[in-house]
Design an enzyme around this catalytic site. Structure first.
Site, PDB file in Angstrom:
ATOM      1  N   ASN A  95       0.199  -3.697 -41.694  1.00 63.68           N
ATOM      2  CA  ASN A  95       0.765  -5.041 -41.644  1.00 63.68           C
ATOM      3  C   ASN A  95       1.849  -5.147 -42.730  1.00 63.68           C
ATOM      4  O   ASN A  95       1.541  -5.060 -43.922  1.00 63.68           O
ATOM      5  CB  ASN A  95      -0.352  -6.065 -41.861  1.00 63.68           C
ATOM      6  CG  ASN A  95       0.169  -7.477 -41.761  1.00 63.68           C
ATOM      7  OD1 ASN A  95       1.229  -7.779 -42.316  1.00 63.68           O
ATOM      8  ND2 ASN A  95      -0.536  -8.337 -41.058  1.00 63.68           N
ATOM      9  N   GLU A 110     -10.386  -8.374 -32.667  1.00 66.78           N
ATOM     10  CA  GLU A 110     -10.243  -7.866 -34.033  1.00 66.78           C
ATOM     11  C   GLU A 110     -11.273  -8.614 -34.869  1.00 66.78           C
ATOM     12  O   GLU A 110     -11.233  -9.847 -34.973  1.00 66.78           O
ATOM     13  CB  GLU A 110      -8.837  -8.084 -34.594  1.00 66.78           C
ATOM     14  CG  GLU A 110      -8.741  -7.561 -36.039  1.00 66.78           C
ATOM     15  CD  GLU A 110      -7.319  -7.429 -36.556  1.00 66.78           C
ATOM     16  OE1 GLU A 110      -6.420  -7.068 -35.770  1.00 66.78           O
ATOM     17  OE2 GLU A 110      -7.126  -7.689 -37.754  1.00 66.78           O
ATOM     18  N   HIS A 114       3.025 -10.745 -38.374  1.00 69.22           N
ATOM     19  CA  HIS A 114       2.577 -12.073 -37.960  1.00 69.22           C
ATOM     20  C   HIS A 114       3.819 -12.957 -37.888  1.00 69.22           C
ATOM     21  O   HIS A 114       4.468 -13.200 -38.904  1.00 69.22           O
ATOM     22  CB  HIS A 114       1.583 -12.604 -39.005  1.00 69.22           C
ATOM     23  CG  HIS A 114       0.963 -13.917 -38.647  1.00 69.22           C
ATOM     24  ND1 HIS A 114      -0.079 -14.453 -39.355  1.00 69.22           N
ATOM     25  CD2 HIS A 114       1.243 -14.817 -37.660  1.00 69.22           C
ATOM     26  CE1 HIS A 114      -0.425 -15.621 -38.827  1.00 69.22           C
ATOM     27  NE2 HIS A 114       0.372 -15.870 -37.798  1.00 69.22           N
ATOM     28  N   THR A 148      -4.294 -15.811 -43.282  1.00 67.60           N
ATOM     29  CA  THR A 148      -5.204 -16.230 -42.210  1.00 67.60           C
ATOM     30  C   THR A 148      -6.599 -16.402 -42.808  1.00 67.60           C
ATOM     31  O   THR A 148      -7.137 -15.476 -43.405  1.00 67.60           O
ATOM     32  CB  THR A 148      -5.234 -15.155 -41.097  1.00 67.60           C
ATOM     33  OG1 THR A 148      -3.891 -14.799 -40.795  1.00 67.60           O
ATOM     34  CG2 THR A 148      -5.903 -15.678 -39.855  1.00 67.60           C
ATOM     35  N   ARG A 156       7.334 -17.993 -42.999  1.00 71.93           N
ATOM     36  CA  ARG A 156       7.327 -17.734 -44.449  1.00 71.93           C
ATOM     37  C   ARG A 156       7.632 -16.281 -44.785  1.00 71.93           C
ATOM     38  O   ARG A 156       8.034 -15.970 -45.887  1.00 71.93           O
ATOM     39  CB  ARG A 156       6.016 -18.165 -45.068  1.00 71.93           C
ATOM     40  CG  ARG A 156       4.864 -17.251 -44.771  1.00 71.93           C
ATOM     41  CD  ARG A 156       3.707 -17.548 -45.667  1.00 71.93           C
ATOM     42  NE  ARG A 156       3.120 -18.831 -45.352  1.00 71.93           N
ATOM     43  CZ  ARG A 156       1.817 -19.085 -45.498  1.00 71.93           C
ATOM     44  NH1 ARG A 156       1.023 -18.176 -45.983  1.00 71.93           N
ATOM     45  NH2 ARG A 156       1.329 -20.252 -45.172  1.00 71.93           N
ATOM     46  N   ARG A 187       4.777 -16.151 -37.922  1.00 71.80           N
ATOM     47  CA  ARG A 187       4.217 -17.473 -38.225  1.00 71.80           C
ATOM     48  C   ARG A 187       5.179 -18.583 -37.841  1.00 71.80           C
ATOM     49  O   ARG A 187       6.398 -18.418 -37.945  1.00 71.80           O
ATOM     50  CB  ARG A 187       3.933 -17.597 -39.724  1.00 71.80           C
ATOM     51  CG  ARG A 187       2.756 -16.790 -40.225  1.00 71.80           C
ATOM     52  CD  ARG A 187       2.502 -17.114 -41.689  1.00 71.80           C
ATOM     53  NE  ARG A 187       2.064 -18.491 -41.831  1.00 71.80           N
ATOM     54  CZ  ARG A 187       0.795 -18.882 -41.952  1.00 71.80           C
ATOM     55  NH1 ARG A 187      -0.163 -17.998 -41.987  1.00 71.80           N
ATOM     56  NH2 ARG A 187       0.490 -20.149 -42.060  1.00 71.80           N
ATOM     57  N   GLU A 214       0.897 -10.697 -34.427  1.00 70.10           N
ATOM     58  CA  GLU A 214      -0.094 -11.770 -34.556  1.00 70.10           C
ATOM     59  C   GLU A 214       0.612 -13.093 -34.313  1.00 70.10           C
ATOM     60  O   GLU A 214       1.728 -13.320 -34.818  1.00 70.10           O
ATOM     61  CB  GLU A 214      -0.695 -11.757 -35.964  1.00 70.10           C
ATOM     62  CG  GLU A 214      -1.456 -10.491 -36.278  1.00 70.10           C
ATOM     63  CD  GLU A 214      -1.841 -10.413 -37.747  1.00 70.10           C
ATOM     64  OE1 GLU A 214      -1.547 -11.359 -38.502  1.00 70.10           O
ATOM     65  OE2 GLU A 214      -2.416  -9.399 -38.134  1.00 70.10           O
ATOM     66  N   HIS A 268      -8.644  -7.417 -42.363  1.00 73.32           N
ATOM     67  CA  HIS A 268      -8.546  -8.508 -43.348  1.00 73.32           C
ATOM     68  C   HIS A 268      -9.331  -8.139 -44.599  1.00 73.32           C
ATOM     69  O   HIS A 268     -10.536  -7.947 -44.544  1.00 73.32           O
ATOM     70  CB  HIS A 268      -9.027  -9.855 -42.806  1.00 73.32           C
ATOM     71  CG  HIS A 268      -8.327 -10.984 -43.501  1.00 73.32           C
ATOM     72  ND1 HIS A 268      -7.182 -11.554 -43.015  1.00 73.32           N
ATOM     73  CD2 HIS A 268      -8.576 -11.582 -44.668  1.00 73.32           C
ATOM     74  CE1 HIS A 268      -6.774 -12.481 -43.854  1.00 73.32           C
ATOM     75  NE2 HIS A 268      -7.584 -12.502 -44.873  1.00 73.32           N
ATOM     76  N   HIS A 279       4.082  -8.576 -45.963  1.00 73.77           N
ATOM     77  CA  HIS A 279       4.366  -8.809 -47.387  1.00 73.77           C
ATOM     78  C   HIS A 279       5.644  -8.129 -47.867  1.00 73.77           C
ATOM     79  O   HIS A 279       6.153  -8.470 -48.935  1.00 73.77           O
ATOM     80  CB  HIS A 279       3.172  -8.407 -48.246  1.00 73.77           C
ATOM     81  CG  HIS A 279       2.030  -9.360 -48.091  1.00 73.77           C
ATOM     82  ND1 HIS A 279       2.211 -10.702 -47.836  1.00 73.77           N
ATOM     83  CD2 HIS A 279       0.697  -9.179 -48.129  1.00 73.77           C
ATOM     84  CE1 HIS A 279       1.035 -11.290 -47.737  1.00 73.77           C
ATOM     85  NE2 HIS A 279       0.103 -10.377 -47.894  1.00 73.77           N
TER      86      HIS A 279
HETATM   87  N1  PXP Z   1      -5.621  -8.814 -39.378  1.00 66.56           N
HETATM   88  C1  PXP Z   1      -5.258 -10.106 -39.259  1.00 66.56           C
HETATM   89  C2  PXP Z   1      -5.539 -10.812 -37.983  1.00 66.56           C
HETATM   90  C3  PXP Z   1      -4.592 -10.769 -40.309  1.00 66.56           C
HETATM   91  O1  PXP Z   1      -4.227 -12.050 -40.167  1.00 66.56           O
HETATM   92  C4  PXP Z   1      -4.304 -10.057 -41.483  1.00 66.56           C
HETATM   93  C5  PXP Z   1      -3.564 -10.728 -42.599  1.00 66.56           C
HETATM   94  O2  PXP Z   1      -2.278 -11.013 -42.215  1.00 66.56           O
HETATM   95  C6  PXP Z   1      -4.691  -8.702 -41.555  1.00 66.56           C
HETATM   96  C7  PXP Z   1      -5.376  -8.120 -40.499  1.00 66.56           C
HETATM   97  C8  PXP Z   1      -4.411  -7.876 -42.766  1.00 66.56           C
HETATM   98  O3  PXP Z   1      -5.141  -8.400 -43.838  1.00 66.56           O
HETATM   99  P1  PXP Z   1      -4.857  -7.854 -45.299  1.00 66.56           P
HETATM  100  O4  PXP Z   1      -3.449  -8.221 -45.642  1.00 66.56           O
HETATM  101  O5  PXP Z   1      -5.871  -8.552 -46.137  1.00 66.56           O
HETATM  102  O6  PXP Z   1      -5.050  -6.364 -45.248  1.00 66.56           O
END
Ligand code: PXP
Length: 239
Positions: free
Chosen positions: A9, A153, A45, A103, A51, A47, A72, A192, A12
């Site tokens: 992901n 998921e 994601h 999330t 952001r 959004r 996402e 997550h 960031h």
């Molecule tokens: N899966 C989903 C559905 C999420 O919303 C997120 C966070 O954006 C992640 C996985 C990844 O989570 P993390 O950034 O804590 O690894």
């Protein structure tokens, strides 16, 4: 035992760019580096509050990620139409609340049954595989199957935030949910809060076929580089 795919992901990377409303670091470059380092897919994601990931990022990533692009998206709202147009390989339906840091929990499919069912139908009609991000709970899994999702998921936040015996119990909860989801014909993903120290027991669940990890990898990348951060995670996922 399913093969385990690692989805990175990269939201960031875009968060850092947006902190200065600048053009760097570019998530498109990050996706290329992560892929060369062994990522099986890229997750973003899109959004509603924009952001981090911008429409421009999603469009370029659709054209450049040739492994697996997972977007996402909230169950309703304009981003869903954008995702249908973009046609990623997969879309993961997530709850979205204004002001949340990330999330916060899985989708409550009972509460958004009609919207989630509609989103799954629309995405499927566009040829996009659908995932529901849910808590590892029987009720949610059965609803995801009934609504026609391809995958779930499982939210690993509670697992990641617990310690000691509680953590072992949370891992067992995720494992039981994964078994049920497979029995119902769903693909099983998890994510997550996973990091280099806690990923092992979740990666060891044979029914889990995909992990989506963001914060821990981008945090390590800030210090040692993205290539190494992805390779370090990859090396922990050998079954
Ligand atoms: N899966 C989903 C559905 C999420 O919303 C997120 C966070 O954006 C992640 C996985 C990844 O989570 P993390 O950034 O804590 O690894």
């Amino acid at each position: 035992m399913e093969q385990l795919r690692l989805g990175i992901n990269i939201d960031h990377i875009a968060t850092l760019r947006q902190a200065r409303r600048a053009s760097q670091p570019d998530p498109v470059a990050a996706a290329a580096i992560a892929t060369l380092a062994g990522a099986d897919g890229i997750t973003i994601h899109l959004r509603g509050d924009r952001r981090h990931i911008q429409p421009r990022d999603a469009e370029l990533l659709r054209r450049t990620v040739d492994t697996h692009l997972n977007i996402e998206v909230a169950v309703s709202g304009p981003a869903l139409a954008a995702v249908r147009r973009l046609k990623p390989d997969a879309a993961c339906l997530v709850p979205e609340r204004p002001g949340e840091v990330s999330t916060e929990g899985g989708l409550d499919l009972a509460g958004v049954r009609a919207e989630a069912g509609r989103a799954i139908r629309l995405l499927r009609a566009a040829g996009i595989a659908t995932t529901c991000f849910i808590e590892p709970e029987e009720r949610q899994i059965r609803l995801a199957a009934a609504l026609g999702a391809d995958n779930v998921e499982l939210n690993t936040k509670a697992y990641a935030e617990s310690r000691g015996r509680r953590r072992a119990a949370q891992a067992a909860r995720v494992a039981a949910a994964a078994r049920l989801a497979r029995q119902l014909g769903l693909g099983v993903h998890a994510g997550h809060g996973l990091d280099y120290h806690n990923v092992g027991p979740i990666a060891a669940i044979g029914e889990v076929s995909e992990l989506n990890i963001g914060h821990a990898i981008v945090a390590r990348a800030a210090l040692v580089g993205l290539d190494r951060a992805v390779r370090d995670m990859r090396s922990l996922l050998r079954r």
